[in-house]
Design a protein around this motif. Structure first.
Motif, PDB file in Angstrom:
ATOM      1  N   ASP A 133       7.968 -14.680  -2.071  1.00 38.46           N
ATOM      2  CA  ASP A 133       7.583 -13.972  -0.845  1.00 38.46           C
ATOM      3  C   ASP A 133       8.463 -14.425   0.300  1.00 38.46           C
ATOM      4  O   ASP A 133       8.834 -15.606   0.407  1.00 38.46           O
ATOM      5  N   VAL A 134       8.830 -13.475   1.137  1.00 36.52           N
ATOM      6  CA  VAL A 134       9.519 -13.726   2.400  1.00 36.52           C
ATOM      7  C   VAL A 134       8.728 -12.998   3.466  1.00 36.52           C
ATOM      8  O   VAL A 134       8.410 -11.806   3.318  1.00 36.52           O
ATOM      9  N   SER A 135       8.382 -13.718   4.525  1.00 37.70           N
ATOM     10  CA  SER A 135       7.504 -13.141   5.541  1.00 37.70           C
ATOM     11  C   SER A 135       8.181 -12.056   6.372  1.00 37.70           C
ATOM     12  O   SER A 135       7.577 -11.542   7.304  1.00 37.70           O
ATOM     13  N   LEU A 136       9.407 -11.723   6.059  1.00 38.22           N
ATOM     14  CA  LEU A 136      10.109 -10.661   6.771  1.00 38.22           C
ATOM     15  C   LEU A 136       9.972  -9.370   5.987  1.00 38.22           C
ATOM     16  O   LEU A 136      10.124  -9.357   4.757  1.00 38.22           O
ATOM     17  N   PRO A 137       9.673  -8.284   6.649  1.00 40.36           N
ATOM     18  CA  PRO A 137       9.609  -6.996   5.926  1.00 40.36           C
ATOM     19  C   PRO A 137      11.002  -6.586   5.457  1.00 40.36           C
ATOM     20  O   PRO A 137      11.946  -6.516   6.259  1.00 40.36           O
ATOM     21  N   GLN A 138      11.123  -6.372   4.146  1.00 44.55           N
ATOM     22  CA  GLN A 138      12.373  -5.961   3.513  1.00 44.55           C
ATOM     23  C   GLN A 138      13.507  -6.941   3.785  1.00 44.55           C
ATOM     24  O   GLN A 138      14.683  -6.573   3.830  1.00 44.55           O
ATOM     25  N   ALA A 139      13.139  -8.221   3.952  1.00 44.84           N
ATOM     26  CA  ALA A 139      14.126  -9.295   4.176  1.00 44.84           C
ATOM     27  C   ALA A 139      15.071  -8.944   5.306  1.00 44.84           C
ATOM     28  O   ALA A 139      16.266  -9.232   5.249  1.00 44.84           O
TER      29      ALA A 139
ATOM     30  N   GLN B  38      10.887 -17.182  13.977  1.00 43.61           N
ATOM     31  CA  GLN B  38      10.612 -17.984  12.793  1.00 43.61           C
ATOM     32  C   GLN B  38       9.976 -17.101  11.719  1.00 43.61           C
ATOM     33  O   GLN B  38       9.255 -16.148  12.024  1.00 43.61           O
ATOM     34  N   PHE B  39      10.306 -17.448  10.438  1.00 43.23           N
ATOM     35  CA  PHE B  39       9.703 -16.761   9.303  1.00 43.23           C
ATOM     36  C   PHE B  39       9.510 -17.767   8.176  1.00 43.23           C
ATOM     37  O   PHE B  39      10.013 -18.906   8.239  1.00 43.23           O
TER      38      PHE B  39
END
Length: 1517
Positions: free
Chosen positions: A987-993, A1004-1005
């Motif tokens: 998981d990456v807290s950014l939408p669509q990286a 921050q993410f």
């Protein structure tokens, strides 16, 4: 009869060019050419003479027994041959024959009118005229394209017309169809063509006779090497170019001699002297021929005019007349002039020209078949050329004379060899009298009794004559412009070599068969001559070969030959060597022949492929569906009888005799079927390869192939399945390359056609299938290519699974809180495959690629393949795949190492259909067998081997033999390590990286990872970053040509402004992820320019122990998280500028706090301050009053543009720094210094540009020319010789701009904030670049100059006052005593010895008028004075009395010049012995700095503002 263009009698042939005309098919054209080829010899007795009286020079009636030889060619000679004409006339086409097909023109058929009777008559006539007109135009084009040809003819083949069509050209010859041809039809046509050609040849002879001389080909080749003789516009082409006399023309020249040539024989030229010299006894060309008397040209000299030299003219008309000594020569009365007469330069040149003309005329007679006239002319020309030392033409005359003699011998006529042809002649013949000319020598010599006697003399003379001609040619090369061209010389040598080779093959005697072979190119029938031993035949084969090698061209760069000529010469040399049976010499020449031919063939292949629209490699197409032969391939039926045992031994012995390797019975069937238990199975294979390579070098390969084909047919007839397979395999092995070629190499040759290769492999498949049907087991053979496996490679794993090697010391770097970006970071890299060592992880599947070689043109079917390995247990197996034809193909295969340790892969076990399974080592390097340096055995001994009973002492031991190049098998070694975990990003807290930030904004993410391994935990994690902004900066820093200021700015960006960072807490110092668990990490991003993407690299490993206990190397894997970052513009700084402010800006503020003002001075605020209603100015003045800032200011103008669609609140702060921090490079100043800063706030609307004005106190730097520091330790060198070529002035300005910019950035900072959404960030102010004007506006000079006007004491008493209007502007009355006070302050750290200069002048006037101060201004004292030395921080004030005599505005400028360079206290004395080394280093640095900044010079300072004095009389406003 094919014509050999390198035949010894080639100079006697007439070259005729055959060209297709109109619509004609290629096959038809070639058929018509073949019909003409047998008629290349025309007997002059069969030729009808031309009736025209002026065309009888070459009349066939003069010599009916002569034969005219044609060279019927369909190709145009190359330009290198055409430039040799007329020196070698046989190279240039003199006859153009157009060949047309009457079948393509129905209108020329007589039956057409009957078949087309229904058509309109007018239309038919129109169509006929159209076809005839096209042919006529084509013939006209031939005349225009080949203007130098003397006859243009058209042959209309397969014509049924009885008479010429009216619309056809006059030159058209009708040839009936082949069915109607009679025996003499073609001969008659050629005779008619020859009659016309001989008549037209007279024009060429006359034009040549009219020439004063003929240039040698070497002297004119430089300008015409690449231009055809008939296409060039030179004078030579103009002399010989003409139109066919058969074609009517508008006007015809009266004489073949051009005007320019007539000018060469001006009437003013001196006449020829009397015939007292030897050279004068030789006549002009054609004088001895009665057929040329009527073809003389008009007289061009006095001697040629009738009546001037009657005796000489009489001598020309009759070569047998009496000596003219009794007749008085009028030329004897002439006055002798130096340089003329007998032996003079002019006479020698004329004789040389006459000799050359005679040679050409003789050559024309030779080509025309009139050999007796040719012999006379050539003899005369050779005599003249020899007397004039014209070696080139002398040799050419001798060569053509020899050809003439050969034709006489071939024809069976009686002939006599001229005396000039003998190498050693009587010395008395050197001085020739009219009775001792060449013609007389021919007449007075004893005549041969028969043709046989003449041929006998010719046979005796030929070897010496050939050597003499070549020696004369060689002698001509010593004279500039007279050397023979290389192509002509090489072909001449080849022609002579063929002549001598024919003599050698005829036992040293040219008999009738040899002469027919030379002239008619008939096959040579070599008769056994037992009476003459071969070694005693003269000339010998070695002598001929030695002479022949003189024809070999030199290197292509310096030989001067075109590639086509070079190939032709080499082919001619090889043909002569082949006739002499010198095969080894022939092989050498053929190798050079192929080497020269390859570039042309490659180019021709490319051109041909381009024309066909295919790739040049398209020759490797699919096989033909039907084979051309079926030589017993299908005869595989068992016979009733058994095969006898002696057949195998018989075939084996036959193979050994011919040197066929691996004959059946000499090796075990299981010789290659090695097992893994063998100690060194690779060496067994290599020994067998070397044994077969040694046998391959013996004998003829073609003969071996024929023997093997016979053995295959024999075994098929038996039938013997094993024999068929065995000899088929041997045939493929022997025909194959037997080498390991280079990658992508085309030097792979299989000595079998593609059809035969396919048939042989299909034969193996059919044989195995038939044997299996019959129940026969193990009917297999050995595979025929030992280099089947050419490589085994491991496929690189995906980047997340790739291992990276680390040292134990690299673990310590992960514990430090902050690390310099300029020190190598081993973690900031992506995993790469190691070229030295490959590491495998146990129980993980790896993909391999195996490269298999198949140099044959058939497809192979591989039944099974498994990798042979030692050490660790390894499994890899593949079945049933196809290996394509003529290629090296790669196949994937998967393998797994089952435990940790060392793995060695030695090769592959491969089984091909019809072949046994065997071990194939890996041969990645190219290899081919080398020749033995010492030949121990020859003949059959080389293949049968040494006898078994050979004594051991005679056997050479292994160490004494030189090492031979052996194929080197490759062994792949891998280290297998224990199991390692595999981590993935969940998981990456950014939408669509993807992330969007503004410039200067921080966000921050979170990244979450998971350990997918079920058995191994992750106990080590390290996070590093790579982004586009940092990469761009690092790439820029690698530029060695960057100025130091730019490099320092880039290093600051790298060191103090990273784009990403890991926000880890103390609990995250040691991270561990258990099997199947997850972990999260927080990352911060800062918006920077050029930041478009970034990669977060997470290195992880399972160490299995504490970090402090790791002493050996360890391996990590890396998982990367790429993110896309969009950095939008927020508040952008545009057009920064710094402008100076007048000292009047804060004058009232300072004057209010001044305590030292004169009480008599009236302080009036400046007009500038009266309008100071700006809140920023008022706030700054209050701030300056509280902080006590100086009295000199500048104004910083910042144009800020809001590129964001929402309003932005801008905050700019300015702080004051203590002077002790000058030139400090610290970028981490305490935050509390900004608490008392001067702050300016501004709100910028979207898309607007607001100019923010900041008032700054000027900055003083004690050392603005200090060296620019470097943050990178690699660039911090103490002693570096500057390679910069900039001047010291530019270097000083650059450093000054750098330090003032540095100080400005330390004093100012800015932030922005978006109302509502809460976005905030920092303003990027480091984009400010200082110009010299900005530096001047912000800096404070080392010396401060201030002036003021004070009233005199007496004037004060009288009530006259001075009004101060500004900082340096005063209102004074006239005729009043005033005092100009000038104050000079020293801000620098060194003392200054000043010289003050004052310059009063009128304001706002030209310079010459402004200095006219008489009766306007008076002063007491001098304007230039030296002041005492000013110590650092001190001031000096001086006064000057003034009286203004006239009202007006005056300006008083002030400047200070440095008189001498003062030394600060303590610098001239030693500071202690302990500081000696430090002082030495400082002095060295000063020397280095001096080289960059130039030598120290005396300085000068000028007042920024002049003192303005406004004078008014009392009572004036």
């Amino acid at each position: 009869m094919a014509v050999d263009f390198l035949s010894p009698i080639a100079p006697a042939r007439i070259r005729a060019l055959l060209l297709p005309v109109g619509r004609i098919k290629r096959s038809r054209f070639l058929a018509f050419v073949e019909l003409l080829q047998p008629q290349c010899m025309v007997r002059l007795g069969d030729v009808s003479p031309d009736p025209r009286p002026d065309r009888n020079m070459f009349s066939p009636l003069a010599f009916p027994g002569g034969i005219l030889l044609y060279d019927l060619s369909t190709s145009l000679p190359p330009p290198s041959h055409l430039v040799l004409s007329p020196f070698e006339q046989f190279r240039e086409p003199l006859l153009i024959i157009g060949i047309a097909d009457a079948k393509e023109y129905p209108q020329f058929q007589p039956s057409r009118a009957e078949n087309d009777s229904s058509q309109d008559a007018s239309g038919t006539s129109e169509q006929d005229n159209d076809g005839a007109e096209k042919i006529r135009l084509i013939v006209e084009d031939l005349r225009e394209q080949f203007p130098k040809a003397y006859l243009h003819s058209l042959m209309l083949f397969d014509s049924n017309l009885q008479t010429r069509h009216p619309q056809l050209p006059l030159e058209t010859l009708l040839v009936p169809p082949a069915a109607e041809l009679k025996t003499t039809t073609m001969k008659t046509i050629m005779c008619d063509l020859t009659s016309t050609f001989l008549a037209e040849l007279t024009s060429l002879a006359k034009s040549i006779q009219a020439l004063p001389t003929i240039p040698s080909p070497s002297s004119q080749s430089g300008a015409t090497d690449t231009v055809p003789s008939w296409a060039g516009a030179d004078s030579t082409a103009a002399q010989f170019s003409r139109r066919n006399s058969q074609v009517p023309t508008g006007s015809r020249p009266e004489s073949p001699v051009s005007t320019a040539q007539k000018d060469l024989h001006r009437m003013s030229m001196p006449v020829l002297p009397s015939t007292s010299g030897a050279s004068l006894a030789v006549e002009h060309t054609g004088a001895s021929s009665p057929t040329t008397e009527g073809a003389r040209t008009p007289p061009t000299t006095f001697d040629e005019i009738s009546g001037i030299d009657a005796a000489k003219a009489l001598h020309r008309s009759n070569s047998n007349s009496k000596a003219n000594g009794s007749v008085r020569d009028p030329s004897a009365d002439r006055v002798s002039i130096h340089g003329f007469g007998s032996g003079g330069v002019g006479e020698r040149a004329r004789n040389k020209g006459r000799g050359r003309v005679s040679v050409i005329i003789g050559t024309l007679y030779l080509c025309a078949g009139q050999w007796h006239e040719a012999l006379k002319e050539l003899t005369e020309g050779a005599t003249l050329a020899r007397s004039c030392s014209d070696h080139l033409w002398h040799a050419k005359a001798l060569e053509n004379t020899m050809v003439c003699l050969l034709l006489f011998a071939w024809s069976g006529m009686d002939f006599q060899i001229p005396q000039i042809c003998y190498p050693i002649s009587d010395k008395s013949s050197g001085i020739k009298t009219p009775q001792n000319t060449a013609a007389n020598n021919t007449a007075n010599a004893p005549r041969a009794s028969s043709n046989e006697a003449a041929i006998e003399s010719l046979n005796t003379l030929l070897p010496d004559l050939v050597n003499m001609i070549l020696n004369v040619y060689t002698r001509a090369s010593n004279f500039a412009g007279e050397s023979m061209p290389s192509i002509a010389f090489s072909e001449c040598v080849i022609r002579f070599s063929k002549l001598l080779a024919a003599m050698n093959l005829s036992a040293g005697y040219l008999d009738g068969d040899a002469l027919r072979h030379l002239v008619q190119n008939t096959p040579f029938r070599q008769k056994p001559r037992l009476s003459v031993p071969r070694l005693s035949v003269n000339p010998t084969r070695n002598d001929i070969a030695s002479m022949l090698f003189r024809a070999l061209p030199g290197p292509p760069e310096s030989s001067g030959m075109s590639p086509i000529d070079r190939v032709v010469v080499l082919a001619g040399v090889a043909s002569v060597l082949s006739s002499l049976e010198l095969q080894r010499k022939k092989a050498i020449v053929m190798k050079e022949f192929i080497t020269s031919l390859i570039p042309g063939l490659v180019q021709a292949r490319k051109v041909g492929a381009a024309e066909m629209g295919v790739h040049p490699a398209a020759g490797l197409a699919a096989l033909n569906m039907a084979s051309g032969s079926n030589s017993g391939a299908g005869a595989l039926n068992l016979g009733e009888g058994e095969v006898e045992n002696g057949i195998d031994e018989f075939l084996g012995l036959l193979g050994r005799i011919y040197g066929i390797p691996d004959a059946r019975g000499t090796s075990s069937p299981q010789s290659f079927a090695t097992t893994p238990q063998d100690d060194n199975p690779q060496q067994t294979v290599i020994k067998e390869i070397l044994r077969i390579a040694s046998l391959r070098s013996f004998g003829s390969a073609g003969l071996k192939l024929d023997i093997l084909r016979m053995c295959i047919n024999f075994c098929e007839a038996l039938p013997d399945f094993n024999g068929v397979l065995h000899f088929t395999s041997l045939l493929l092995r022997l025909a194959g390359p037997g080498t390991a070629p280079k990658p992508n190499s085309t030097d792979v040759f299989v000595a079998l056609s593609r059809e035969e290769q396919t048939r042989l492999f299909a034969n193996i498949s059919r044989t195995v299938a038939a044997a299996n049907k019959l129940g026969l087991q193990h009917v297999e053979t050995e595979y025929w290519d030992d280099f089947l496996v050419r490589g085994l490679f491991i496929i690189e794993e995906p980047i997340p699974l790739r291992l990276t090697h680390h040292r134990s010391a690299e673990l310590k770097s992960t514990l430090s809180a902050k690390k310099s970006p300029f020190i190598h970071n081993p973690w900031n890299k992506q995993p790469q495959s190691s070229a030295v060592e490959t590491i495998l992880v146990a129980n993980e599947e790896y993909r391999f690629v195996i490269a298999l070689q198949n140099p044959y043109d058939f497809e192979l079917e591989v039944e099974s393949l498994r990798i042979a390995a030692k050490g660790v247990e390894f499994t890899a197996h593949e079945e049933m795949f196809l290996l394509g034809p003529y290629r090296t193909q790669k196949f994937p295969i998967a393998g797994v190492a089952l435990s940790a340790g060392t793995l060695d892969i030695i090769g592959c076990y491969i089984k091909v259909i019809g072949c046994r399974e065997r071990l194939f080592p890996i041969f990645p390097e190219p290899w081919k067998p080398e020749m033995e340096l010492k030949m121990k055995r020859i003949g059959l001994q080389a293949c049968l081997g040494a006898p078994i009973s050979r004594p051991a002492s005679a056997v050479v031991t292994a160490p004494e033999l030189p090492p031979r190049a052996t194929p080197k098998p490759d062994t792949l070694t891998f280290n297998v390590i224990p199991d390692q975990p595999v981590v993935i990003v969940t998981d990456v807290s950014l939408p669509q990286a993807a992330l969007m930030v503004l410039e200067g904004e921080r966000k921050q993410f979170t990244i979450t990872i998971k350990n997918t391994s079920q058995t191994t935990a992750v106990d080590f994690i390290h996070i590093s970053f790579q982004d586009s902004a940092t990469a761009a900066i690092q790439a820029a820093t690698s530029n060695r040509d960057l100025p130091p200021a730019e490099l320092h700015e880039l290093e600051v960006q790298l060191a103090h402004h990273p784009s990403l960072r890991w926000c880890k807490t103390e609990a995250e110092e040691t991270v561990s992820v258990e099997p199947g668990k997850e972990a999260s990490f927080e990352i911060e991003v800062v918006g920077r320019p050029r930041l478009t993407d970034a990669v977060i690299q997470i290195d992880y490993a399972s160490l299995g122990k504490r970090r402090s206990e790791v002493t050996d190397r360890f391996f990590t894997r890396q998982v990367s998280v790429p993110i896309s970052i969009t950095v939008n513009a927020s508040a952008q700084l545009q057009r920064p500028d710094i402008v100076p402010l007048s000292r009047d800006f804060a004058w009232s503020h300072q004057s209010s706090r001044s305590d030292d003002s004169s009480p008599s001075t009236t302080l009036t605020p400046s007009s500038i301050l009266l309008h100071k209603n700006d809140a920023q100015f008022q706030e700054f003045l209050r701030h300056a009053q509280s902080q006590g800032i100086g009295d000199e200011y500048c104004m910083l103008l910042l144009d800020l543009r809001n590129s964001w669609p929402n309003p932005l609140h801008i905050t700019l702060q300015i702080r004051a720094l203590p002077s002790s921090s000058d030139n400090s490079d610290s970028n981490e100043d305490p935050e509390d210094t900004w608490t008392n800063s001067y702050t300016v706030n501004e709100i910028i609307q979207p898309g607007h540009i607001n100019r923010v004005v900041l008032i700054l106190p000027k900055i003083y730097l004690s050392d603005p020319h200090a060296a620019i520091p470097s943050l990178n330790p690699a660039n911090q060198r103490q002693f570096v010789v500057s390679t910069s070529k900039i001047s010291p002035e530019v270097e000083r300005a650059t450093r000054e701009a750098f330090w003032y910019r540095h100080e400005l950035l330390r004093r100012i900072r800015g932030t922005w904030k978006e109302d509502g959404e809460g976005r905030r960030g920092d303003l990027e102010l480091r984009t400010v670049r200082f110009s010299p004007r900005m530096v001047e506006a912000i800096k404070l000079e080392d010396v401060s100059i201030s002036t003021r006007i004070v009233p005199d004491a007496s004037a004060t008493e009288e009530g006259e006052t001075v009004h101060q209007l500004g900082r340096s502007r005063f209102l004074v009355p006239t005729d009043t005593f005033l005092t100009l006070a000038t104050k000079i302050s020293n801000r620098s750290p060194t003392p200054i010895s000043p010289l003050l200069r004052l310059q009063p002048h009128l304001a706002n006037l030209a310079h010459n008028i402004a200095l006219d101060l008489d009766k306007r201004l008076s002063w007491s004292g001098v304007l230039q004075r030296r002041l005492p030395t000013i110590l650092p921080g001190q001031s000096v004030e001086t006064e000057l009395g003034l009286v203004v005599l006239s009202s007006g505005v005056y300006e008083i400028g002030a400047s200070v010049d440095e008189v001498e360079v003062e030394v600060a206290d303590g610098e001239d004395e030693g500071e202690g012995q302990e500081q000696g080394r430090a002082r030495s280093g400082t002095e060295t640095m000063k020397i280095m700095q001096g080289r960059l900044l130039g030598d120290s010079k005396l300085r000068a300072w000028f007042a920024k503002e002049a003192c303005v004095v406004v004078a008014r009389r009392m009572g004036e406003e």
